[in-house]
Design a protein around this motif. Structure first.
Motif, mmCIF file in Angstrom:
data_model
loop_
_atom_site.group_PDB
_atom_site.id
_atom_site.type_symbol
_atom_site.label_atom_id
_atom_site.label_comp_id
_atom_site.label_asym_id
_atom_site.label_seq_id
_atom_site.Cartn_x
_atom_site.Cartn_y
_atom_site.Cartn_z
ATOM 1 N N SER A 69 14.513 60.558 30.976
ATOM 2 C CA SER A 69 13.834 61.311 29.925
ATOM 3 C C SER A 69 12.413 61.676 30.340
ATOM 4 O O SER A 69 11.945 62.794 30.098
ATOM 5 N N ILE A 70 11.730 60.737 30.957
ATOM 6 C CA ILE A 70 10.349 60.972 31.366
ATOM 7 C C ILE A 70 10.275 62.049 32.447
ATOM 8 O O ILE A 70 9.398 62.914 32.413
ATOM 9 N N GLU A 71 11.186 62.032 33.397
ATOM 10 C CA GLU A 71 11.171 63.069 34.435
ATOM 11 C C GLU A 71 11.511 64.436 33.852
ATOM 12 O O GLU A 71 10.945 65.454 34.257
ATOM 13 N N ASN A 72 12.405 64.474 32.866
ATOM 14 C CA ASN A 72 12.716 65.726 32.184
ATOM 15 C C ASN A 72 11.462 66.249 31.478
ATOM 16 O O ASN A 72 11.136 67.431 31.562
ATOM 17 N N LEU A 73 10.752 65.366 30.787
ATOM 18 C CA LEU A 73 9.527 65.752 30.104
ATOM 19 C C LEU A 73 8.487 66.244 31.109
ATOM 20 O O LEU A 73 7.849 67.278 30.896
ATOM 21 N N ARG A 74 8.308 65.517 32.205
ATOM 22 C CA ARG A 74 7.327 65.920 33.225
ATOM 23 C C ARG A 74 7.652 67.323 33.744
ATOM 24 O O ARG A 74 6.765 68.177 33.821
ATOM 25 N N PRO A 117 9.744 59.405 24.646
ATOM 26 C CA PRO A 117 10.754 60.411 24.313
ATOM 27 C C PRO A 117 12.146 60.077 24.833
ATOM 28 O O PRO A 117 12.318 59.648 25.955
ATOM 29 N N ALA A 118 13.132 60.296 23.992
ATOM 30 C CA ALA A 118 14.526 60.258 24.428
ATOM 31 C C ALA A 118 14.916 61.710 24.708
ATOM 32 O O ALA A 118 14.301 62.636 24.182
ATOM 33 N N LEU A 119 15.919 61.927 25.538
ATOM 34 C CA LEU A 119 16.274 63.289 25.938
ATOM 35 C C LEU A 119 16.395 64.282 24.777
ATOM 36 O O LEU A 119 15.863 65.382 24.878
ATOM 37 N N PRO A 120 17.041 63.958 23.677
ATOM 38 C CA PRO A 120 17.131 64.971 22.614
ATOM 39 C C PRO A 120 15.786 65.319 21.980
ATOM 40 O O PRO A 120 15.646 66.344 21.349
ATOM 41 N N MET A 121 14.783 64.459 22.137
ATOM 42 C CA MET A 121 13.497 64.662 21.482
ATOM 43 C C MET A 121 12.442 65.284 22.393
ATOM 44 O O MET A 121 11.314 65.479 21.973
ATOM 45 N N VAL A 122 12.780 65.599 23.628
ATOM 46 C CA VAL A 122 11.782 66.111 24.569
ATOM 47 C C VAL A 122 11.142 67.395 24.051
ATOM 48 O O VAL A 122 9.929 67.565 24.122
ATOM 49 N N THR A 123 11.917 68.299 23.489
ATOM 50 C CA THR A 123 11.364 69.558 22.983
ATOM 51 C C THR A 123 10.350 69.294 21.871
ATOM 52 O O THR A 123 9.279 69.895 21.844
ATOM 53 N N LYS A 124 10.663 68.387 20.982
ATOM 54 C CA LYS A 124 9.734 68.039 19.911
ATOM 55 C C LYS A 124 8.464 67.404 20.482
ATOM 56 O O LYS A 124 7.369 67.649 19.994
ATOM 57 N N CYS A 125 8.603 66.603 21.513
ATOM 58 C CA CYS A 125 7.449 65.958 22.142
ATOM 59 C C CYS A 125 6.523 66.992 22.788
ATOM 60 O O CYS A 125 5.310 66.809 22.789
ATOM 61 N N LEU A 126 7.084 68.068 23.325
ATOM 62 C CA LEU A 126 6.258 69.098 23.955
ATOM 63 C C LEU A 126 5.256 69.667 22.957
ATOM 64 O O LEU A 126 4.077 69.818 23.276
ATOM 65 N N GLY A 127 5.699 69.984 21.757
ATOM 66 C CA GLY A 127 4.801 70.507 20.732
ATOM 67 C C GLY A 127 3.715 69.516 20.370
ATOM 68 O O GLY A 127 2.548 69.884 20.228
ATOM 69 N N ARG A 128 4.096 68.264 20.240
ATOM 70 C CA ARG A 128 3.112 67.229 19.902
ATOM 71 C C ARG A 128 2.098 67.063 21.022
ATOM 72 O O ARG A 128 0.895 66.932 20.772
#
Length: 88
Positions: free
Chosen positions: A59-64, A29-40
Motif C-alpha cells: 500500500s505504501i509503495e502504491n501511495l508513493r 493507508p490500505a490499498l482501497p483508501m489510497v485515493t482518499k489519502c491523496l486528497g488529505r
C-alpha cells in the motif's frame, strides 16, 4: 513533507507524532483508501503539515508512486532524523 515508512512499528510512529498534532499527520493507508489519502495529503501539506504514511509495504509503495506521479516529493522515513526535524 511526506515521509514514507513501509513498516508497522507503531512505537516509532507515535513517538514521532507525539505532542505535534498541529504540525504532523499520520496515515496508514490500505490499498482501497489510497485515493482518499491523496486528497488529505494535498490539503495537509498545503497547510504546512508534515505527513508520515506508514504500514503495509504494498500500500505504501502504491501511495508513493501515486504521489510522485502527481509531482509530490516523498522521502524515506528515518526515525532518528525525522524525529529531530519535527520536534525542533
Amino acid at each position: 513533507m511526506v515521509l514514507i515508512y513501509p513498516e508497522f512499528n507503531a512505537d516509532e510512529v507515535f513517538l514521532w507524532s507525539r505532542d505535534s498534532e498541529s504540525r504532523v499527520s499520520v496515515l496508514c493507508p490500505a490499498l482501497p483508501m489510497v485515493t482518499k489519502c491523496l486528497g488529505r495529503i494535498l490539503r495537509e501539506s498545503h497547510q504546512g503539515k508534515a505527513i508520515l504514511a506508514w504500514g503495509d509495504p504494498l500500500s505504501i509503495e502504491n501511495l508513493r508512486h501515486r504521489l510522485e506521479s502527481n509531482g509530490i516529493d516523498t522521502y524515506d522515513y528515518e526515525p532518528d532524523k525525522a524525529l529531530k526535524a519535527v520536534i525542533r
